[in-house]
Write an enzyme that holds these catalytic residues in place. Structure first.
Site, PDB file in Angstrom:
ATOM      1  N   GLU A 192      49.381  -1.304  50.612  1.00 49.93           N
ATOM      2  CA  GLU A 192      49.275  -0.867  52.004  1.00 49.93           C
ATOM      3  C   GLU A 192      50.300  -1.600  52.866  1.00 49.93           C
ATOM      4  O   GLU A 192      50.460  -2.814  52.761  1.00 49.93           O
ATOM      5  CB  GLU A 192      47.875  -1.139  52.544  1.00 49.93           C
ATOM      6  CG  GLU A 192      47.725  -0.737  54.016  1.00 49.93           C
ATOM      7  CD  GLU A 192      46.290  -0.764  54.492  1.00 49.93           C
ATOM      8  OE1 GLU A 192      45.523   0.112  54.034  1.00 49.93           O
ATOM      9  OE2 GLU A 192      45.932  -1.647  55.281  1.00 49.93           O
ATOM     10  N   HIS A 239      28.766  -1.129  56.310  1.00 49.92           N
ATOM     11  CA  HIS A 239      29.504  -0.741  57.506  1.00 49.92           C
ATOM     12  C   HIS A 239      29.021  -1.565  58.691  1.00 49.92           C
ATOM     13  O   HIS A 239      27.812  -1.649  58.938  1.00 49.92           O
ATOM     14  CB  HIS A 239      29.309   0.747  57.785  1.00 49.92           C
ATOM     15  CG  HIS A 239      30.286   1.312  58.761  1.00 49.92           C
ATOM     16  ND1 HIS A 239      30.285   0.974  60.100  1.00 49.92           N
ATOM     17  CD2 HIS A 239      31.318   2.180  58.601  1.00 49.92           C
ATOM     18  CE1 HIS A 239      31.259   1.614  60.717  1.00 49.92           C
ATOM     19  NE2 HIS A 239      31.907   2.350  59.828  1.00 49.92           N
TER      20      HIS A 239
END
Length: 307
Positions: A17, A159
């Site tokens: 990334e 999350h």
């Protein structure tokens, strides 16, 4: 290349990334990183997306430049934050024209330093963005009849916006069922979190490939910044024990952090991980050391890129 073809090639896949540079100096650092890593021929590279428009045009430019001037397969991030449907469609048309094969559809971080009203966004959650990209695919606007491969984020540690973990998995399955083809996880430092997440996905009927996100610790400052991120990150005692004796020696910290990430990768591969995604922070040294130690063959006969 569509993600279904990437994942069929071999297991595990490896990817990197990058984030768009904001200054000429940062740009040079990034392009050197791309040159360094291109010869490893990762299965894809992802490019992040700034909140609130700060680096969005830079993201588009970088994705297209990687596609045009290297042998790498770029996957751009796309987020819900500060966007309407018309803007997202325009971006998708631009990427389709450049024959970009895949998208990573994310909720996105709240922009810092600007007034932001989430209720004004056309896409309130990542599932809304996934549905929109799927409809775009069905319109036939992409040169590949399958359209974009659609990726979503996974959260092995949970999350941060959903404390109820049962409800969280319901939301996650709904997001996948809306049209996702693959999952890339947030970084984690305890492989048990990833393996448990993968098992919970299987129990919920989520069977698309799950690519594990790995970020080598290369400095104490980096460790502390990660702890400050939204949702933070869990730092196992094993990692802290490795870093504690050498915290005043930057080079030893870097070596200890890379060794820890290498051990994570070996263990993930032993557990048949679908792929490993390296968060490079636009630098190549840690990733190269891990690749070389894993014995992943480097394609030295590639011509130098013109990035």
């Amino acid at each position: 290349m569509h993600m279904t073809e990437i994942m069929q090639g071999h297991s595990p896949t490896f990817s990197f990334e990058f984030f768009p540079p904001k200054t000429p100096q940062a740009a040079e650092t990034l392009y050197q990183t791309i040159r360094d890593l291109e010869s490893y021929m990762p299965d894809f590279v992802s490019v992040t997306y700034g909140a609130g428009g700060s680096t969005r045009e830079l993201t588009h430019d970088l994705v297209e430049r990687i596609q045009r001037t290297t042998k790498l397969d770029p996957i751009p991030h796309l987020t819900c934050v500060c966007h309407n449907e018309e803007e997202i469609e325009k971006i998708l048309l631009r990427y389709a024209k450049s024959v970009i094969g895949n998208i990573l559809a994310l909720g996105g971080d709240r922009p810092a330093g600007i007034a932001y009203d989430k209720s004004r966004d056309s896409f309130q959650h990542a599932i809304d963005l996934v549905k929109f990209v799927r409809r775009f695919n069905e319109s036939g606007a992409h040169p590949d009849r399958r359209g974009f491969g659609i990726g979503v984020a996974g959260f092995p540690e949970g999350h941060p916006a959903t404390t109820n973990r049962l409800v969280e998995m319901d939301y996650f399955k709904a997001k996948v069922d809306a049209g996702a083809d693959y999952i890339v996880t947030q970084l984690f430092f305890d492989n048990r979190d990833f393996l448990d997440f993968r098992e919970r996905c299987a129990l919920a009927g989520v069977h698309i490939p799950i690519i594990a996100g790995i970020m080598p610790i290369t400095s104490i400052g980096g460790l502390k910044r990660m702890a400050e991120l939204a949702g933070g990150a869990r730092f196992p005692a094993k990692l802290l024990r490795a870093l504690q004796p050498c915290q005043n020696d930057p080079e030893m910290v870097r070596r200890a952090g890379i060794q820890y990430a290498l051990e994570q990768c070996h263990d993930l591969m032993a557990n048949n991980v679908a792929g490993i995604h390296f968060y490079t922070l636009n630098r190549s040294d840690a990733t190269r050391m891990i690749f070389d130690s894993l014995g992943i063959p480097r394609h030295r006969n590639l011509q130098a890129s013109s990035v």
